[in-house]
Design an enzyme around this catalytic site. Structure first.
Site, PDB file in Angstrom:
ATOM      1  N   SER A 115       0.843  -1.202   0.000  1.00  0.00           N
ATOM      2  CA  SER A 115       0.000   0.000   0.000  1.00  0.00           C
ATOM      3  C   SER A 115       0.878   1.252   0.000  1.00  0.00           C
ATOM      4  CB  SER A 115      -0.868  -0.019   1.259  1.00  0.00           C
ATOM      5  OG  SER A 115      -1.282   1.280   1.598  1.00  0.00           O
ATOM      6  N   GLN A 136       0.856  -0.209  -4.932  1.00  0.00           N
ATOM      7  CA  GLN A 136      -0.426   0.512  -5.076  1.00  0.00           C
ATOM      8  C   GLN A 136      -0.204   1.992  -4.802  1.00  0.00           C
ATOM      9  OE1 GLN A 136      -2.422   1.552  -1.903  1.00  0.00           O
ATOM     10  NE2 GLN A 136      -3.406   2.899  -3.391  1.00  0.00           N
ATOM     11  N   THR A 164      -5.335   2.919  -7.322  1.00  0.00           N
ATOM     12  CA  THR A 164      -6.633   2.780  -6.657  1.00  0.00           C
ATOM     13  C   THR A 164      -7.472   4.004  -6.996  1.00  0.00           C
ATOM     14  OG1 THR A 164      -5.771   1.364  -4.924  1.00  0.00           O
ATOM     15  CG2 THR A 164      -7.758   2.614  -4.394  1.00  0.00           C
ATOM     16  N   ARG A 173     -16.137   6.444   7.904  1.00  0.00           N
ATOM     17  CA  ARG A 173     -16.111   5.196   8.697  1.00  0.00           C
ATOM     18  C   ARG A 173     -16.529   5.504  10.120  1.00  0.00           C
ATOM     19  NH1 ARG A 173     -10.541   3.818   5.728  1.00  0.00           N
ATOM     20  NH2 ARG A 173     -11.438   3.972   3.648  1.00  0.00           N
ATOM     21  N   LYS A 260      -7.714  -0.280  -9.681  1.00  0.00           N
ATOM     22  CA  LYS A 260      -8.437  -0.946  -8.579  1.00  0.00           C
ATOM     23  C   LYS A 260      -9.618  -0.072  -8.185  1.00  0.00           C
ATOM     24  CE  LYS A 260      -7.599  -2.620  -3.812  1.00  0.00           C
ATOM     25  NZ  LYS A 260      -8.162  -1.656  -2.882  1.00  0.00           N
ATOM     26  N   HIS A 284     -13.578  -1.514  -2.365  1.00  0.00           N
ATOM     27  CA  HIS A 284     -12.717  -1.163  -1.235  1.00  0.00           C
ATOM     28  C   HIS A 284     -13.233  -1.819   0.057  1.00  0.00           C
ATOM     29  CE1 HIS A 284      -9.348   1.836  -0.874  1.00  0.00           C
ATOM     30  NE2 HIS A 284      -9.470   1.514   0.388  1.00  0.00           N
ATOM     31  N   ARG A 287     -15.520   0.136   2.434  1.00  0.00           N
ATOM     32  CA  ARG A 287     -14.961   1.179   3.307  1.00  0.00           C
ATOM     33  C   ARG A 287     -15.118   2.580   2.717  1.00  0.00           C
ATOM     34  NH1 ARG A 287     -11.433  -0.989   6.915  1.00  0.00           N
ATOM     35  NH2 ARG A 287      -9.825   0.608   6.929  1.00  0.00           N
TER      36      ARG A 287
END
Ligand SMILES: Cc1cc2nc3c(=O)[nH]c(=O)nc-3n(C[C@H](O)[C@H](O)[C@H](O)COP(=O)(O)O)c2cc1C
Length: 387
Positions: A115, A136, A164, A173, A260, A284, A287
Site C-alpha cells: 500500500s 499501489q 486505486t 467510517r 483498482k 474497497h 470502506r
C-alpha cells in the site's frame, strides 16, 4: 515471533476463526479500523452475502485426483489464485507487518501488493526481496509527488503498478468516529485498564506503536509525522481523477498497470482504450461508498465489458476457498484478500498470514476436488447457479 494467542494453531482453523482470535487480541479501535466499513456497512455486508447467493453445481463424476491451483498472471506463475491486497498501516497489527505478510505471500508462491500507506518504505520491501511484489498508489494534487511513487516502484523492481481509483475522497467510517480512533492510536489510561485482555498485543507492539507511520511520505533524512500526514491526506488526494491521469500514469510505468476500484461496465470498457493491463473489481471492502454494489455482483458486467482482453481480479469479502472458486467461475483471473491477512498478522505475525493463505489453498483444493475440477481454467458460469 511469539504468538500472542495461546493455542492459535488449533483455534485458527478458518478465516472466520482467525478474525475472531484477532478481535480478542486487538484493542477494539484497532480491530474496528480493519474490520469496519463506511456508514451503515451495507456494502460490507453485501460483499459476503453475494458469495452466499451463488450456489455451486458440482460434477463429481469428473473424478479428479491431481488438482492444479496455479495461475498465470502477467507472465508470472502463481501457486494459487489468491494475492495479498494493499492495506495501509499493516505495521499497526504486528511489528514489521508488511514485510512479514510479503514473506508469507512469497513462501506461498503468490504476490503481495504494498500500500502507499505502508509502515515500511517501497525500498525496504524491495531490499527484502520478496516477490512478486506489486505497488499501489493514489493520485495526489501534487503530480510530482505522484510521479515519485511510480519512479520509486520502478527503481525497486516492482512487478506491477496498481492505481486505486475509489479512495480519492475518504469514506465515512463511523466505527472509527465512535471509537475515537486516531492515527497514531492513542489510548487513555482508562482505555488501557479496559484492555487487560489486550496486554500481550500492547507489549508486543510497545516499541513499534510509537514508530508506526506512513513511511513512504517522509523525504530522505526526515521522519514522517504520522498524525500530520493523516491529517493532510484528504487534502493531498485529488478528487478530480480522470482518464487523463490514467493516460499520464500509463506513460510513466512500463510494466503491468492495473486500476483498482472498477465496478461499472462502462469504466471497464473505457480502460481498454487507455492501455490498462488489468482491473481489480472492488468496492474497497465497503470502506468507501456505502450502498455500492457487491464486487461479486459487479464482476459479470466488468468481465463482459473487457471481452477477455485483460484479466479482471476481484476483492471484497473472501472468507472461504469456495468464495475464490465462485469468483473464478464468474471469470475472475484471481482474488485478493485484505482484512484476513491483517487478522493473521494480529494473531501470529508472518505465521498467521501463512496460515490464512494455507487455509485458503486447502479449501480451494478441496472445493475443486468436490466440484470435479482439475484446473482452475475449467471453471465457468455453468458451475454456478444464482439463488
Ligand atoms: C485496514 C485497511 C487498509 C486498507 N488500505 C488500503 C490502501 O492503502 N490502498 C488500497 O487500495 N486499498 C486499501 N484497503 C482496501 C483493500 O485493499 C481491499 O480492497 C478491501 O479491504 C476488500 O478486501 P477484504 O474484504 O479482503 O478486506 C484497505 C483495507 C483495510 C481493511
Amino acid at each position: 515471533m511469539r504468538a500472542e494467542v495461546r493455542d492459535w494453531g488449533r483455534k485458527g482453523y478458518s478465516l472466520a476463526a482467525i478474525r475472531d482470535l484477532a478481535r480478542r487480541t486487538l484493542p477494539r479501535p484497532v480491530f474496528d479500523f480493519a474490520d469496519g466499513g463506511a456508514e451503515d456497512e451495507q456494502t460490507l455486508r453485501r460483499n459476503e452475502a453475494a458469495f452466499a447467493s451463488h450456489d455451486l453445481l458440482p460434477r463429481p463424476l469428473n473424478g479428479v485426483d491431481d488438482r492444479d491451483l496455479s495461475i498465470e498472471l502477467f507472465g508470472k506463475r502463481l501457486a494459487m489464485p489468491v494475492l495479498i491486497g494493499p492495506t495501509g498501516l499493516s505495521g499497526l497489527f504486528s511489528p514489521g507487518g508488511e514485510l512479514a505478510a510479503a514473506r508469507a505471500a512469497a513462501a506461498a508462491g503468490t504476490a503481495f501488493c504494498l500500500s502507499h500507506a505502508s509502515t515500511c518504505t517501497i525500498e525496504d520491501l524491495a531490499a527484502a526481496g520478496s516477490a512478486p511484489r506489486w505497488m499501489q498508489i493514489f493520485l495526489y494534487r501534487d503530480r510530482g509527488f505522484t510521479r515519485e511513487f511510480v519512479e520509486r516502484a520502478a527503481a525497486g523492481g516492482y512487478d506491477a503498478l496498481v492505481l486505486t481509483t475509489d479512495n480519492q475522497l475518504l469514506g465515512n467510517r463511523e466505527r472509527d468516529i465512535r471509537n475515537g480512533f486516531t492515527i497514531p492510536p492513542k489510548f487513555a489510561p482508562l482505555d488501557i485498564l479496559a484492555m487487560a485482555g489486550k496486554l500481550p498485543w500492547l507489549l508486543r507492539m510497545r516499541r513499534d506503536l510509537p514508530r508506526v507511520t506512513f513511511a513512504n511520505y517522509a523525504r530522505p533524512g526526515e521522519t514522517a509525522d504520522l498524525a500530520a500526514i493523516a491529517g493532510k491526506m484528504g487534502g493531498m488526494l485529488d478528487p478530480a481523477l480522470s482518464w487523463r491521469e490514467v493516460d499520464w500514469l500509463r506513460g510513466l510505468w512500463k510494466g503491468p498497470f492495473l486500476l483498482k476500484g472498477i465496478l461499472h461496465p462502462s469504466e471497464a470498457a473505457e480502460a481498454l482504450k487507455h492501455g490498462v493491463d488489468g482491473l481489480i473489481c472492488s468496492n474497497h471492502g465497503g470502506r468507501q461508498l456505502d450502498g455500492a454494489i457487491a464486487s461479486l455482483d459487479a464482476l459479470p458486467g466488468v468481465i463482459a465489458a473487457v471481452e477477455g482482453r485483460m484479466p479482471v481480479l476481484l476483492d471484497g469479502g473472501i472468507q472461504r476457498g469456495s468464495d475464490v472458486v465462485k469468483a473464478l467461475a464468474l471469470g475472475a483471473a484471481a482474488c485478493l484478500i485484505a482484512r484476513p491477512q491483517l487478522f493473521g498478522l494480529a494473531v501470529a505475525g508472518e505465521a498467521g498470514v501463512a496460515r490464512v493463505l494455507e487455509i485458503l489453498r486447502r479449501e480451494i483444493d478441496r472445493t475443486m476436488g468436490l466440484m470435479g475440477v482439475t484446473r482452475l481454467a475449467e471453471l465457468g458460469p455453468d458451475y454456478l447457479r444464482r439463488r
